[in-house]
Structure formats: C-alpha cells, structure tokens
Design a protein around this motif. Sequence first.
Motif, PDB file in Angstrom:
ATOM      1  N   ARG A 159      42.721  26.701  40.488  1.00 27.50           N
ATOM      2  CA  ARG A 159      43.453  26.255  41.671  1.00 27.50           C
ATOM      3  C   ARG A 159      42.635  26.436  42.945  1.00 27.50           C
ATOM      4  NH1 ARG A 159      49.169  26.136  40.767  1.00 27.50           N
ATOM      5  NH2 ARG A 159      49.617  26.386  38.548  1.00 27.50           N
ATOM      6  N   GLY A 160      41.352  26.781  42.793  1.00 23.53           N
ATOM      7  CA  GLY A 160      40.490  26.942  43.951  1.00 23.53           C
ATOM      8  C   GLY A 160      40.649  28.263  44.659  1.00 23.53           C
ATOM      9  N   LEU A 161      41.234  29.255  44.002  1.00 23.49           N
ATOM     10  CA  LEU A 161      41.455  30.561  44.596  1.00 23.49           C
ATOM     11  C   LEU A 161      40.533  31.595  43.980  1.00 23.49           C
ATOM     12  CD1 LEU A 161      45.359  30.428  44.485  1.00 23.49           C
ATOM     13  CD2 LEU A 161      43.909  29.982  46.474  1.00 23.49           C
ATOM     14  N   GLU A 162      40.164  32.611  44.762  1.00 24.72           N
ATOM     15  CA  GLU A 162      39.314  33.701  44.281  1.00 24.72           C
ATOM     16  C   GLU A 162      40.186  34.894  43.943  1.00 24.72           C
ATOM     17  OE1 GLU A 162      35.383  34.425  46.152  1.00 24.72           O
ATOM     18  OE2 GLU A 162      36.133  33.056  47.697  1.00 24.72           O
ATOM     19  N   ALA A 163      40.153  35.292  42.696  1.00 20.53           N
ATOM     20  CA  ALA A 163      41.035  36.363  42.246  1.00 20.53           C
ATOM     21  C   ALA A 163      40.805  37.665  43.008  1.00 20.53           C
ATOM     22  CB  ALA A 163      40.849  36.589  40.749  1.00 20.53           C
ATOM     23  N   GLY A 164      39.592  37.919  43.440  1.00 21.50           N
ATOM     24  CA  GLY A 164      39.291  39.161  44.140  1.00 21.50           C
ATOM     25  C   GLY A 164      39.532  39.101  45.635  1.00 21.50           C
ATOM     26  N   ARG A 165      39.980  37.931  46.148  1.00 18.23           N
ATOM     27  CA  ARG A 165      40.163  37.779  47.600  1.00 18.23           C
ATOM     28  C   ARG A 165      41.506  37.106  47.896  1.00 18.23           C
ATOM     29  NH1 ARG A 165      34.646  37.163  46.512  1.00 18.23           N
ATOM     30  NH2 ARG A 165      33.361  38.608  47.739  1.00 18.23           N
ATOM     31  N   PRO A 166      42.604  37.818  47.734  1.00 18.44           N
ATOM     32  CA  PRO A 166      43.926  37.213  47.906  1.00 18.44           C
ATOM     33  C   PRO A 166      44.232  36.785  49.337  1.00 18.44           C
ATOM     34  CG  PRO A 166      44.109  39.581  47.618  1.00 18.44           C
ATOM     35  CD  PRO A 166      42.684  39.230  47.327  1.00 18.44           C
ATOM     36  N   ALA A 167      43.531  37.368  50.332  1.00 23.36           N
ATOM     37  CA  ALA A 167      43.774  37.014  51.731  1.00 23.36           C
ATOM     38  C   ALA A 167      42.662  36.142  52.300  1.00 23.36           C
ATOM     39  CB  ALA A 167      43.936  38.285  52.568  1.00 23.36           C
TER      40      ALA A 167
END
Length: 272
Positions: free
Chosen positions: A110-118
């Motif tokens: 989904r284009g998200l980084e698991a280690g960077r939620p913010a």
Amino acid sequence: MVGRIGTVQRPRTPAAENRENLELWYELGRLYREAGGGAQRATKLGFTSVCATGALVLLSAPVFGTTWAGPFAAAIPVAAGLLSGGGLFLQQRSRSRRRTEAVRTRLAERGLEAGRPARDGLGAYYDAQLVLLRSEYEYLLVRGAGKAARLFETTFGFTPEDSFETGPLNVDQDTPEMLELRGRWERRIHSRKQHGMAPPALGPREEITYRVFPREMTVPAELSMRRAYLEISRRLILKRYGNQSHHLPEAVQQRVERDLSEFEALSRVPPR
C-alpha cells in the motif's frame, strides 16, 4: 471528567488512511507488544516445569530410589524447564515473525513503511495517544534523556517550544488547541520529509517502551492512556511543586487540582 470518556473519537486529520490501513497499523503494534510478552510467558512456563519436575524427582525417591537418576538428578528439572520454556519461546517467536512479516508486506503493498507509521502525518493517531506521547516526551526532557527525546522529535514533530505543557496539562484531547498542535507537528513532519530527512525506523523495542505505533481507541484503551498521561502529569507536579501547589497562580492551581483529582478517579476505575 471521567464521565466524558464514553465516546471514542475519530482520527483528527485528513491524512488518516482508510480503515484497512488503520487495521494493519493496529495489528502491527499488537504483534510487537505480544512479542515482548512472549519471553515472559516462556520464562514462567520454564520455571513451573523446573518446580514440577523437581517435585516429581523428590517424590519418586521413596518408591524408586535415586539410583535411576544417578548423578543427573539435579539436572533433570533444569533440562525440563529449558525444553518446555525454550520450546514455547521458539514456537511463539516463529509464529510472531510470520504474522509480522505478513503485515509488513501488506503495508508495503500500500506504499507504507512498516517502521515509520507517522511518515506521512499523524492521521492514524487519536488525540489521547498523542497527548500521552507528547507527555512522555516532556518527561524525558525533564529527566535529561536527550537521545530518547530526539526519537519523538524526529518521528512526531515535537519540540520543547510546543505550546503544550504537562505537570499540569494545559491541553486536553479533542479540543481546538489540540487540533492546532496536530497541525504544527504535521507541518514539521512534512518539512523534514521535503528536505529528505526520514524519521528513524520503529520496531518492537520502541513500541514496548513508548507505545509509538497507532493504537485502536476502544473505551478501555482510552481510559488506560488517559490514566497514563495523567500519571506523568502527577509525577511532574510533585517534582516541580511538591506540596506547595497552593501557592501557584489560580489558573495553574485549577489545572493541578483537575489532573490530580482525575488521576485519582481513574485509578479507582476497575480494570476491564
């Protein structure tokens, strides 16, 4: 004020991902917290096995004697504890890794980084959690824990100059003041991103220590978070003023009394 905690608020910014993305963030945080508790459960099982096996060895002596165990009698309970506790730990760790990797993969798709939620903003965070995180940040500053405090600055956009105070609190969740703070924090996050400065990657250690991943805000969770940030406020009030808070300006005195009374009331709420 405890009576107000009955309606759970929604995320407060347009940056909030869709519901499926939020569920993935919540699941990742749960998996990281469970990973931290796995070693404790395995240790308890191992200790129980040591005690139970040791008792069986002792109880068998009148019936079978001790020659069957030979010189290894003392080692048998320890071996049983290592096998049971170690086996459970490895099993839980393997299962947790598989589930965590599956969630991380879905976030990446989904284009998200698991280690960077913010990374893209604070839309996945409820106000209650942000108040707790900002309170934790201030407490770290007071303690002189600069390295840990920088993690909050680079991840959530906090700074010591924020118009946020705790000990006592001057901002409450779900208020215009909190919405304004959100906007300032998100602007700092976006500014760092535009300048190519990525926030540090977060994982199980940071989640277990500081609760940094987005948390689904059920009523029990909100009560727990509210009690946690009021406890920080209480600690700082006692550190700064001791028993002399009655000499403070009236506005500050009212905030002190509010935080202390609400903390006491929440401390009496039975666990759910």
